[in-house]
Design a protein around this motif. Structure first.
Motif, PDB file in Angstrom:
ATOM      1  N   UNK A  40       0.828  -1.355  -0.037  1.00  0.00           N
ATOM      2  CA  UNK A  40       0.007   0.094  -0.042  1.00  0.00           C
ATOM      3  C   UNK A  40       0.933   1.192  -0.040  1.00  0.00           C
ATOM      4  N   UNK A  41       1.949   1.091   0.644  1.00  0.00           N
ATOM      5  CA  UNK A  41       2.921   2.455   0.708  1.00  0.00           C
ATOM      6  C   UNK A  41       3.516   2.705  -0.629  1.00  0.00           C
ATOM      7  N   UNK A  42       3.886   1.490  -1.287  1.00  0.00           N
ATOM      8  CA  UNK A  42       4.466   1.534  -2.739  1.00  0.00           C
ATOM      9  C   UNK A  42       3.433   2.343  -3.630  1.00  0.00           C
ATOM     10  N   UNK A  43       1.966   1.771  -3.537  1.00  0.00           N
ATOM     11  CA  UNK A  43       0.919   2.375  -4.331  1.00  0.00           C
ATOM     12  C   UNK A  43       0.672   3.673  -3.889  1.00  0.00           C
ATOM     13  N   UNK A  44       0.688   4.366  -2.708  1.00  0.00           N
ATOM     14  CA  UNK A  44       0.821   5.748  -2.432  1.00  0.00           C
ATOM     15  C   UNK A  44       1.675   6.612  -2.950  1.00  0.00           C
ATOM     16  N   UNK A  45       2.902   6.015  -2.759  1.00  0.00           N
ATOM     17  CA  UNK A  45       4.055   6.664  -3.374  1.00  0.00           C
ATOM     18  C   UNK A  45       3.849   7.016  -4.836  1.00  0.00           C
ATOM     19  N   UNK A  46       3.488   5.901  -5.294  1.00  0.00           N
ATOM     20  CA  UNK A  46       3.484   6.131  -7.088  1.00  0.00           C
ATOM     21  C   UNK A  46       2.156   7.189  -7.059  1.00  0.00           C
ATOM     22  N   UNK A  47       1.165   7.147  -6.448  1.00  0.00           N
ATOM     23  CA  UNK A  47      -0.097   8.050  -6.830  1.00  0.00           C
ATOM     24  C   UNK A  47       0.627   9.376  -6.302  1.00  0.00           C
ATOM     25  N   UNK A  48       1.339   9.563  -5.418  1.00  0.00           N
ATOM     26  CA  UNK A  48       1.819  10.918  -5.164  1.00  0.00           C
ATOM     27  C   UNK A  48       2.665  11.473  -6.311  1.00  0.00           C
ATOM     28  N   UNK A  49       3.566  10.774  -6.908  1.00  0.00           N
ATOM     29  CA  UNK A  49       4.534  11.030  -7.943  1.00  0.00           C
ATOM     30  C   UNK A  49       3.424  11.315  -9.136  1.00  0.00           C
ATOM     31  N   UNK A  50       2.565  10.489  -9.317  1.00  0.00           N
ATOM     32  CA  UNK A  50       1.615  10.805 -10.563  1.00  0.00           C
ATOM     33  C   UNK A  50       0.868  12.023 -10.273  1.00  0.00           C
ATOM     34  N   UNK A  51       0.204  12.419  -9.351  1.00  0.00           N
ATOM     35  CA  UNK A  51      -0.551  13.516  -9.201  1.00  0.00           C
ATOM     36  C   UNK A  51       0.398  14.784  -9.068  1.00  0.00           C
ATOM     37  N   UNK A  52       1.644  14.488  -8.721  1.00  0.00           N
ATOM     38  CA  UNK A  52       2.582  15.769  -8.714  1.00  0.00           C
ATOM     39  C   UNK A  52       2.956  15.909 -10.240  1.00  0.00           C
ATOM     40  N   UNK A  53       3.061  14.902 -10.955  1.00  0.00           N
ATOM     41  CA  UNK A  53       3.363  15.039 -12.569  1.00  0.00           C
ATOM     42  C   UNK A  53       2.296  15.754 -13.295  1.00  0.00           C
ATOM     43  N   UNK A  54       1.202  15.570 -12.792  1.00  0.00           N
ATOM     44  CA  UNK A  54      -0.170  15.937 -13.453  1.00  0.00           C
ATOM     45  C   UNK A  54      -0.314  17.458 -13.118  1.00  0.00           C
ATOM     46  N   UNK A  55      -0.015  17.737 -11.600  1.00  0.00           N
ATOM     47  CA  UNK A  55      -0.188  19.028 -11.432  1.00  0.00           C
ATOM     48  C   UNK A  55       1.005  20.022 -12.019  1.00  0.00           C
ATOM     49  N   UNK A  56       2.116  19.611 -12.281  1.00  0.00           N
ATOM     50  CA  UNK A  56       3.276  20.220 -13.054  1.00  0.00           C
ATOM     51  C   UNK A  56       2.655  20.430 -14.544  1.00  0.00           C
ATOM     52  N   UNK A  57       2.296  19.432 -15.164  1.00  0.00           N
ATOM     53  CA  UNK A  57       1.642  19.528 -16.560  1.00  0.00           C
ATOM     54  C   UNK A  57       0.535  20.637 -16.549  1.00  0.00           C
ATOM     55  N   UNK A  58      -0.414  20.424 -15.670  1.00  0.00           N
ATOM     56  CA  UNK A  58      -1.459  21.438 -15.595  1.00  0.00           C
ATOM     57  C   UNK A  58      -1.010  22.825 -15.360  1.00  0.00           C
ATOM     58  N   UNK A  59      -0.037  23.211 -14.567  1.00  0.00           N
ATOM     59  CA  UNK A  59       0.458  24.518 -14.532  1.00  0.00           C
ATOM     60  C   UNK A  59       1.256  25.063 -15.759  1.00  0.00           C
ATOM     61  N   UNK A  60       2.105  24.105 -16.317  1.00  0.00           N
ATOM     62  CA  UNK A  60       2.660  24.105 -17.629  1.00  0.00           C
ATOM     63  C   UNK A  60       1.765  24.722 -18.668  1.00  0.00           C
ATOM     64  N   UNK A  61       0.456  23.926 -18.815  1.00  0.00           N
ATOM     65  CA  UNK A  61      -0.402  24.258 -19.791  1.00  0.00           C
ATOM     66  C   UNK A  61      -1.200  25.575 -19.611  1.00  0.00           C
ATOM     67  N   UNK A  62      -1.466  25.764 -18.195  1.00  0.00           N
ATOM     68  CA  UNK A  62      -2.004  27.198 -17.818  1.00  0.00           C
ATOM     69  C   UNK A  62      -1.135  28.301 -18.147  1.00  0.00           C
ATOM     70  N   UNK A  63       0.084  28.255 -18.213  1.00  0.00           N
ATOM     71  CA  UNK A  63       1.028  29.009 -18.418  1.00  0.00           C
ATOM     72  C   UNK A  63       1.254  29.461 -19.833  1.00  0.00           C
ATOM     73  N   UNK A  64       1.083  28.234 -20.542  1.00  0.00           N
ATOM     74  CA  UNK A  64       1.050  28.440 -22.156  1.00  0.00           C
ATOM     75  C   UNK A  64      -0.129  28.920 -22.557  1.00  0.00           C
ATOM     76  N   UNK A  65      -1.374  28.703 -22.050  1.00  0.00           N
ATOM     77  CA  UNK A  65      -2.771  29.450 -22.423  1.00  0.00           C
ATOM     78  C   UNK A  65      -2.831  30.877 -22.152  1.00  0.00           C
ATOM     79  N   UNK A  66      -1.915  31.158 -20.931  1.00  0.00           N
ATOM     80  CA  UNK A  66      -1.837  32.682 -20.547  1.00  0.00           C
ATOM     81  C   UNK A  66      -1.323  33.329 -21.503  1.00  0.00           C
TER      82      UNK A  66
END
Length: 117
Positions: A40-66
């Motif tokens: 479960x700890x491994x899964x949680x760490x994976x999900x944290x990394x995944x959501x962090x990557x998604x967050x960075x991607x969303x911020x990048x797209x928001x900057x590009x749209x601005x």
């Protein structure tokens, strides 16, 4: 007599073999729980990394749209100025003649371009 049988059944389970079997089973359960917790700890760490990557991607797209929105605003301003200039050109008689002359040259250029191609 019924209570005596239940006491005997309870005391039979306390023999050395019964206690060892219980503790061995308990240790197995603990090891199993530990493995499950690690999984479960491994899964949680994976999900944290995944959501962090998604967050960075969303911020990048928001900057590009601005930036794109700012570019569109700038081009809208330029086009508004150009349309205003065309209006002033078409309001005067000499301006209409000039526009006709420019349109004729443009049509002639396009005709020559397509014929040579």
């Amino acid at each position: 007599m019924n209570s005596r049988r239940s006491r005997v059944a309870l005391l039979d389970g306390l023999e050395e073999g019964g206690v060892r079997a219980y503790s061995s089973s308990h240790e197995n359960d603990e090891h199993s729980n530990d493995r499950e917790m690690e999984g479960l700890q491994d899964r949680v760490n994976f999900l944290k990394r995944l959501t962090g990557d998604i967050h960075e991607e969303v911020q990048s797209h928001n900057r590009m749209l601005d930036r794109m929105g700012n570019g569109m605003d700038a081009s809208r301003g330029i086009l508004t100025g150009t349309v205003g200039r065309f209006k002033t050109v078409f309001e005067t008689k000499s301006g209409r003649r000039m526009a006709t002359l420019v349109a004729s040259f443009l049509a002639l250029f396009l005709l020559i371009y397509y014929l040579t191609r």
